[in-house]
Design an enzyme around this catalytic site. Structure first.
Site: not given
Length: 502
Positions: A26, A174, A296
């Site tokens: 990321e 998310e 994740e």
């Protein structure tokens, strides 16, 4: 007391997809800038701007896929800001991670070039939170369309004639939190709309991955599967291992025995989460066409003292290695439903296999676990059972199984033998374990057995730039005690891998 493991060589189960051993990069802290990417003009040895030592470290793990650009960053990322001449790219503030300037010098071309260098598949996460359907549609066209079109022509003008292959695409991230704070019903409708425009331009199928639940939000899984399972190839799950909980993170290195067992117990919780989410998915998808994608996972501790709290830089100890081994064993044992996973994150963020400091590169204990487990990639899962003791303090509700195990088999073309890989984690912080591994229904005698082990002088042992070899993979004696049995002794707080040839 001898702990006993039985591997049923005659009970072959699902294939352990290599994509379970994926990674995550990321735009966060020093994962991209100063991690994978140093720039072509850097004094640090590089390959077209990619840190050479970091690339080589991940290639040794047979990295199967890499997820990018986030994470929370994905839902504020606008891909057109990261293409074209570097001097013309927009600058922005990374509002999620540290409030630093993001200059977009690492964009689509740089990421896909990194995947080429690593020899891995790209897993791109699209922007649903602040992006439009048109933006996602045009990104897919830019990357994957070979013919005549505005976006394909733009790609060619930016120096890449041939379309890329994008095997995995996440439709948001998310969405229950930083990706939009949505209700599952609302996101299910958005997913149905956005995924429509993740078009299939070429022969290569794009696996569409829906934004799934946070930890134990079973209602989210139920709503998404009920309303959109036939339009997805995967449903994500995010779960981080803490010593206490999200709002009370503790040091990655300064912990006591109770801190060890709190963390290990939370790692074992992955078994419950996978089982219960899988049961819900089975209601709507009994044929298991939709993968559970744990994109994740890993340990989340306090940042290292003196570092930017938004950069999530933490050390990596034997405790992290053992929790990684437990988690990967769980993934292997549920490989009928889990067909992809991504450790968070690859470099300098959270439970990183690799840390960098200027021109220096460090392999963490977690890197060695991934190296020990890489033989499971695309192997066939075998049934295992363990007759083992527990460890930890039951009066404090901290008792856990002392051993975690998974096993697989694949045929070796070079040696013309079947290779069995048995991986174990000894969760006992204080005691070594004498272990017998019996290969039931083998049908042949064991030809040879070799083992390696990862441990440390203490349960919080780490590797540092000054002492990079404190915790490394070492040879372990594996004694063949019968035609179908191998015996090893595992140190306290350790991970072992046994390779058996027949």
């Amino acid at each position: 007391m001898t702990e006993k493991i039985i591997v049923d060589a005659g009970y072959k189960k699902s294939k352990i997809s290599r994509h379970i051993y994926g990674h995550f990069a990321e735009h966060l802290g020093r994962c991209i800038y100063g991690g994978f990417w140093v720039g072509k003009n850097s004094q640090i040895p590089n390959i077209h701007g990619y840190n050479k030592a970091v690339v080589e470290a991940f290639k040794k793990l047979n990295i199967p896929n890499l997820r990018w650009p986030g994470g929370c960053f994905a839902d504020e990322y606008h891909w057109k800001d990261g293409i074209g001449p570097k001097e013309n790219r927009k600058r922005m503030i990374n509002t999620n991670w540290g409030g630093v300037v993001e200059d977009n010098s690492f964009g689509t071309h740089e990421f896909l070039g990194l995947c080429d260098e690593l020899g891995c598949e790209p897993y791109i996460c699209g922007n649903v939170g602040s992006g439009s359907v048109q933006e996602m549609d045009e990104w897919i066209e830019y990357m994957t369309f070979e013919g005549e079109s505005p976006m394909a022509n733009l790609r060619k003008a930016n120096g890449h004639e041939k379309a890329w292959r994008i095997p995995f695409f996440g439709v948001g991230n998310e969405n229950w939190g930083c990706g939009g704070n949505m209700r599952p019903e609302y996101y299910a409708d958005l997913y149905r709309r956005y995924q429509t425009f993740v078009r299939q331009y070429g022969k290569e199928k794009i696996q569409k991955i829906a934004g799934g639940p946070n930890v134990d939000d079973y209602n989210w899984t139920d709503v998404l599967m009920k309303n959109a399972h036939w339009l997805m190839n995967g449903l994500s799950l995010h779960y981080y291992t803490y010593e206490y909980h999200w709002g009370d993170k503790r040091s990655s290195t300064e912990f006591d025995t109770d801190g060890w067992y709190r963390t290990v117990k939370n790692a074992y919780r992955m078994e419950e989460l996978v089982r219960r989410h899988s049961e819900i998915m089975d209601k709507y998808d009994p044929e298991k066409k939709v993968a559970l994608v744990v994109d994740e996972w890993g340990c989340w501790h306090q940042v290292e003292p003196g570092t930017n709290p938004g950069f999530l830089y933490q050390q990596n100890s034997v405790r992290d290695a053992v929790t990684a081994a437990i988690t990967l064993n769980i993934f292997n044992n549920h490989s009928d439903r889990i067909r992809m996973a991504n450790l968070a994150q690859a470099v300098n963020v959270l439970q990183s296999p690799v840390l960098t400091e200027g021109d220096r590169t460090l392999l963490t204990p977690t890197w060695y676990v991934l190296h020990m487990y890489k033989g499971h990639q695309d192997a066939i899962l075998l049934q295992t059972s363990a007759a083992c003791s527990s460890c930890g303090d039951p009066e404090k509700n901290l008792a856990v199984p002392s051993l975690s195990v998974s096993a697989s088999v694949k045929h070796c073309e070079k040696c013309s033998k079947d290779l069995y890989l048995v991986t174990l984690a000894n969760a006992d912080s204080d005691s070594s374990k004498e272990i017998e591994v019996t290969m039931a229904h083998l049908g042949r005698n064991i030809n040879s057995a070799e083992a390696t082990v990862l441990s440390g002088n203490a349960m919080n042992s780490i590797n540092t730039f000054e002492m990079p070899d404190n915790v490394t993979e070492k040879s372990l004696t594996a004694e063949i005690t019968a035609c179908d049995t191998v015996k090893i002794t595992m140190p306290a707080h350790s991970v072992a891998a046994i390779t058996i040839k027949v």
